[in-house]
Enzyme design. Structure first.
Site, PDB file in Angstrom:
ATOM      1  N   ALA A  99      -3.572  -0.578 -13.508  1.00 20.18           N
ATOM      2  CA  ALA A  99      -4.199  -1.171 -12.433  1.00 20.18           C
ATOM      3  C   ALA A  99      -3.484  -1.425 -11.191  1.00 20.18           C
ATOM      4  O   ALA A  99      -2.169  -1.063 -11.245  1.00 20.18           O
ATOM      5  CB  ALA A  99      -4.638  -2.584 -12.819  1.00 20.18           C
ATOM      6  N   LYS A 100      -4.137  -1.620 -10.099  1.00 20.08           N
ATOM      7  CA  LYS A 100      -3.289  -1.990  -8.879  1.00 20.08           C
ATOM      8  C   LYS A 100      -4.087  -2.599  -7.964  1.00 20.08           C
ATOM      9  O   LYS A 100      -5.408  -2.526  -8.026  1.00 20.08           O
ATOM     10  CB  LYS A 100      -2.668  -0.630  -8.323  1.00 20.08           C
ATOM     11  CG  LYS A 100      -1.911  -0.649  -7.327  1.00 20.08           C
ATOM     12  CD  LYS A 100      -0.400  -0.670  -8.160  1.00 20.08           C
ATOM     13  CE  LYS A 100       0.831  -0.323  -7.346  1.00 20.08           C
ATOM     14  NZ  LYS A 100       2.051  -0.169  -8.073  1.00 20.08           N
TER      15      LYS A 100
END
Ligand code: NAD
Length: 415
Positions: A99-100
């Site tokens: 994720a980011k």
């Protein structure tokens, strides 16, 4: 960056003949969250900020990846960086997905109190879309241990008091007093140097006496320089957003850090080096190039000037496709980002485990474990490159994609 990451993925999937169903799944992000949230500034006015969290894939475990505070943060950047995180955690053999996210802003325009309110309100806006067993953010560009502490405090304070301490590991990269891990601060730069040590042993090219340049003098750039100096290498140039500095006799990273800390995290005006033309930075004569700032920095425009033996990608996505082709043609080795800078997420994993087990680990044992894990990943990348006759970036992707493919094949798809 999104185009780059997708092209790299498609290429690796073709080479390894990735299962078509798994390929379809991994081509998309699972969840994309965009939040707009208001914050009162010091001058009494209200500003509305936009924050992002993209969760690409969680086949191997909870989503994991940094939060970035930068003007370039948008949905495409968050997507690309989230996808890279999936490959990175899989390659390192961690029980995590990718994720980011972040907020589109220039943090230098806000006071510390404003940044605290922005961070806390962003955390509140993300709500239960993050969590210690769901999605665990960490520091990235312009975010640090302090920001992680505010997130942990806000997240756990908005939950039932009985679960407060079970929620503090919603983020990693926290300060030591807030549940952080000894050594997490230096984990990424330490890992970059671990990969360079593996490269040096493989190529029989001692690091001692080598000259290196670093773009970005934040967390990754500074710690990489610190540990490379311990190997006997010399830092001859540093570039950050404020200046490009050069000293052929060597730049002392500790003195430069002290100057930068006192100068708003900018290296300009440092007495121990001269300012030089930023355009000439990449073509400086040296052995090791460490991009440790933003993406798309080594391109068709400057890659031809790089005469170093190796580019160690401390940053995420620093080399674009055209730049990479030129480096390869010129025989420059590339230690790819998902391997080279994986020390950060490996350190984060140890912090998360330490918190889950209510333990406190010593820095020496952390760094030994971290080095072993990166060394193993490096060996797998080299052996897979030999098996498929591909470069290290492709083989790093193949190792990661194989793990994900195996998991999907064994577990199946609900329902
Ligand atoms: P940081 O905010 O601590 O430092 C960023 C540095 O980049 C600063 O010195 C800044 O001046 C410089 N910079 C910004 N724009 C620039 C430009 N246009 N030209 C030259 N320099 C510029 O960030 P960081 O945590 O060190 O992260 C750096 C890179 O490493 C990012 O790509 C990040 O995604 C990646 N990374 C970080 C970690 C981590 O643990 N912090 C882990 C893995 C990868």
């Amino acid at each position: 960056m999104y185009d780059v990451v997708m092209k790299q993925f498609e290429h690796a999937a073709d080479i390894m003949n990735l299962d078509p169903g798994v390929r379809k799944i991994l081509s998309k992000t699972n969840t994309e969250i965009v939040v707009h949230f208001p914050v009162r500034l010091d001058n009494g006015k209200i500003e509305v900020f936009t924050g992002y969290r993209v969760q690409h894939n969680n086949a191997l475990g909870p989503y994991k990846g940094g939060l970035r505070y930068h003007a370039t943060v948008d949905i495409d950047a968050a997507r690309a960086l989230a996808i890279w995180m999936t490959w990175k955690t899989a390659l390192a053999g961690l029980p995590y997905g990718g994720a980011k996210g972040g907020i589109q802003l220039n943090p230098k325009e806000y006071s510390k109190n404003e940044l605290e309110r922005i961070t806390r309100r962003f955390t509140y806006a993300l709500g239960d879309n993050i969590g210690p067993d769901l999605d665990i953010p960490a520091p990235d560009v312009n975010t640090n241990a302090q920001i992680m502490a505010w997130i942990a405090d806000t997240f756990s304070s908005t939950k039932s008091p009985s679960t407060r301490f079970a929620n503090l590991h919603v983020v990693t990269g926290k300060p030591m007093g807030a549940g952080g891990l000894a050594g997490r601060d230096r984990a990424t730069g330490f890992g970059v140097v671990s990969t360079l040590k593996s490269w040096s042993a493989l190529k029989k090219q001692p690091l001692k006496g080598m000259r290196f340049i670093v773009q970005g003098f934040g967390n990754v750039g500074y710690w990489t320089a610190h540990f490379l100096l311990k190997e006997g290498a010399t830092l001859i140039a540093v570039q950050d957003a404020s200046a490009t500095l050069y000293n052929e006799k060597g730049i002392d990273p500790e003195a430069l850090l002290a100057h930068s800390d006192a100068n708003g995290r900018n290296i300009n005006g440092f007495a121990g080096a001269q300012e030089m033309d930023p355009k000439a930075f990449w073509s400086l004569k040296c052995d090791i190039v460490v991009p440790a700032a933003l993406g798309n920095q080594i391109t068709e425009e400057n890659a031809g000037g790089i005469t170093a033996k190796v580019v160690a990608e401390g940053a995420n996505g620093p080399t674009n496709i055209g730049g990479e082709a030129i480096l390869r043609k010129n025989g420059v080795d590339i230690i790819p980002d998902i391997l080279c800078n994986s020390g950060g997420v490996i350190g984060s994993y140890y912090e998360w485990l330490q918190n889950k087990r209510s333990e406190i680990w010593k820095i020496d044992e952390v760094l030994v474990m971290l080095h072993d894990k990166i060394e193993t990943a490096f060996e797998q990348v080299v052996s897979t490159a030999n098996e498929f006759k591909v470069d290290w970036r492709m083989s790093a992707y193949i190792v990661a994609l194989r793990r994900l493919e195996t998991t999907y094949m064994e577990r199946g798809i609900f329902p």
